[in-house]
Scaffold this active site. Structure first.
Site, mmCIF file in Angstrom:
data_model
loop_
_atom_site.group_PDB
_atom_site.id
_atom_site.type_symbol
_atom_site.label_atom_id
_atom_site.label_comp_id
_atom_site.label_asym_id
_atom_site.label_seq_id
_atom_site.Cartn_x
_atom_site.Cartn_y
_atom_site.Cartn_z
ATOM 1 N N ALA A 31 0.797 -1.078 0.017
ATOM 2 C CA ALA A 31 0.252 0.042 -0.135
ATOM 3 C C ALA A 31 0.887 1.390 -0.121
ATOM 4 C CB ALA A 31 -0.934 -0.022 1.225
ATOM 5 N N HIS A 36 7.270 5.678 1.422
ATOM 6 C CA HIS A 36 7.917 4.561 0.924
ATOM 7 C C HIS A 36 8.754 4.873 -0.349
ATOM 8 C CE1 HIS A 36 4.364 2.278 2.528
ATOM 9 N NE2 HIS A 36 5.359 1.630 3.285
ATOM 10 N N GLN A 60 3.544 -10.186 13.022
ATOM 11 C CA GLN A 60 3.886 -8.754 13.839
ATOM 12 C C GLN A 60 2.441 -8.076 14.028
ATOM 13 O OE1 GLN A 60 6.314 -6.875 10.523
ATOM 14 N NE2 GLN A 60 4.954 -5.053 11.172
ATOM 15 N N GLN A 154 11.039 0.797 15.981
ATOM 16 C CA GLN A 154 11.464 -0.119 14.790
ATOM 17 C C GLN A 154 12.700 -0.130 14.437
ATOM 18 O OE1 GLN A 154 8.576 -1.881 11.848
ATOM 19 N NE2 GLN A 154 9.712 -0.465 10.475
HETATM 20 P P1 AMP Z 1 5.456 -0.107 6.280
HETATM 21 O O1 AMP Z 1 4.917 -0.583 5.038
HETATM 22 O O2 AMP Z 1 4.234 0.744 6.961
HETATM 23 O O3 AMP Z 1 5.777 -1.269 7.265
HETATM 24 O O4 AMP Z 1 6.724 0.872 5.998
HETATM 25 C C1 AMP Z 1 7.729 0.500 5.585
HETATM 26 C C2 AMP Z 1 8.945 1.379 5.616
HETATM 27 O O5 AMP Z 1 8.637 2.688 5.297
HETATM 28 C C3 AMP Z 1 9.175 1.336 7.072
HETATM 29 O O6 AMP Z 1 10.780 1.636 7.422
HETATM 30 C C4 AMP Z 1 8.678 2.695 7.648
HETATM 31 O O7 AMP Z 1 9.217 3.127 8.517
HETATM 32 C C5 AMP Z 1 8.899 3.545 6.491
HETATM 33 N N1 AMP Z 1 7.715 4.508 6.553
HETATM 34 C C6 AMP Z 1 6.399 4.365 6.675
HETATM 35 N N2 AMP Z 1 5.743 5.528 6.462
HETATM 36 C C7 AMP Z 1 6.839 6.481 6.164
HETATM 37 C C8 AMP Z 1 6.734 7.870 5.928
HETATM 38 N N3 AMP Z 1 5.647 8.630 6.143
HETATM 39 N N4 AMP Z 1 7.930 8.500 5.668
HETATM 40 C C9 AMP Z 1 9.075 7.926 5.525
HETATM 41 N N5 AMP Z 1 9.211 6.711 5.876
HETATM 42 C C10 AMP Z 1 8.022 5.954 6.282
#
Ligand code: AMP
Length: 282
Positions: A31, A36, A60, A154
């Site tokens: 998503a 990302h 998780q 994390q």
């Molecule tokens: P997720 O898909 O939510 O597990 O996030 C995947 C990676 O993207 C993780 O390292 C998150 O910390 C990073 N991430 C999620 N949201 C953001 C954001 N708004 N800005 C920068 N990195 C993000």
């Protein structure tokens, strides 16, 4: 280019290793949004080959309802990556490909950093994160792996896991991307109505207020004010607000000299759980 099988991805990566190229990994749960993409952008700048993994990791999630409603849209994700970063390799494995027959979680000793906040409110969450990231690192064997400060605890957990396991990878933390109202970009924002998404800007405003007030008001005063402001909005409920040092992530009631602090917040908005954090004094 999409890969769903470990072996196929590894054969592709071997070509690059042979040419002595630097490999970067960006683990995600899909998503995809511009947060990302900013991680992929950093990885593309620093590395010759970038793998973005898209895997909604069941171990998780501490609530099956949360896992079920987590947004998934592989087709959109592929289109987004291909449009912006046509050379990025996408790895979207099945649950069996990662875990085999049995969904087993490894238990790590992360020390004090997982006692509070996400560790406290999402039992087992970080062992699940550690398990899947370790597996992805073993599969891709990257020189660098990129994680967002949006999930700061994390990020610290991954750094600790790499220390414990001695995996040969450098972990790079990346800045948080935000909506125009300050709300941190998140896949979970898709689950909010436009009105609630706009109202959820209050989360970032609370963090900014904490930054402004941290040397003027006491921490208990800041906490009380934030709880009142968030809970005053219909459908909003504060789960936690803490100020903690970045080294050990232990919540504090008073700021000590020469220590770096961040504010951490988790809020339910119409039962969608949103988290955010902000550096306070560095
Ligand atoms: P997720 O898909 O939510 O597990 O996030 C995947 C990676 O993207 C993780 O390292 C998150 O910390 C990073 N991430 C999620 N949201 C953001 C954001 N708004 N800005 C920068 N990195 C993000």
């Amino acid at each position: 280019m999409l890969f769903t099988k470990t072996q196929k991805l590894q054969s592709k990566l071997e070509e690059n290793l042979f040419r002595n190229q630097q490999v970067g990994l960006v683990p995600t749960m899909g998503a995809l949004h511009s947060g990302h993409l900013s991680l992929i952008g950093r990885a593309e700048e620093k590395c010759d080959v970038v793998v973005v993994s898209i895997f909604v990791n069941p171990t998780q999630f501490n609530s099956s309802k949360d896992l079920e409603k987590y947004p998934r849209n592989l087709e959109n994700d592929l289109e987004m990556v291909q449009k912006t970063f046509p050379n990025t390799l996408v790895f979207a494995p099945s649950v069996e490909e990662i875990y085999g027959e049995e969904l087993k979680t490894e238990k790590f000793d992360f020390g004090r950093i997982t006692i509070y906040m996400e560790g406290q409110f999402r039992t087992g969450h970080f062992n699940g994160v550690g398990t899947v990231v370790k597996r992805l690192l073993q599969i891709v064997n990257p020189h660098f792996a990129f994680f967002g400060e949006k999930d700061f605890q994390q990020l610290r957990v991954i750094e600790r896991m790499v220390e414990i396991t001695k995996l040969p990878v450098h972990i790079i933390g990346c800045k948080t991307e935000r909506e125009s109202n300050g709300l941190a970009k998140s896949s979970r924002n898709e689950l909010l109505s436009p009105v609630l998404k706009e109202k959820a800007g209050i989360i970032y405003r609370c963090l900014q207020m904490a930054k402004k007030e941290v040397y003027k008001s006491s921490i208990p005063e800041i906490k009380t004010k934030i709880k009142q402001d968030i809970n005053a909005l219909p459908k909003f409920e504060l789960e936690y607000f803490e100020i903690a040092d970045v080294q050990e992530l232990i919540p504090t009631e008073s700021i000590q000299p020469n220590m770096r602090y961040r504010a951490f917040i988790a809020v339910f908005v119409n039962q969608v759980r949103l988290i955010d954090n902000l550096a306070l004094n560095y």
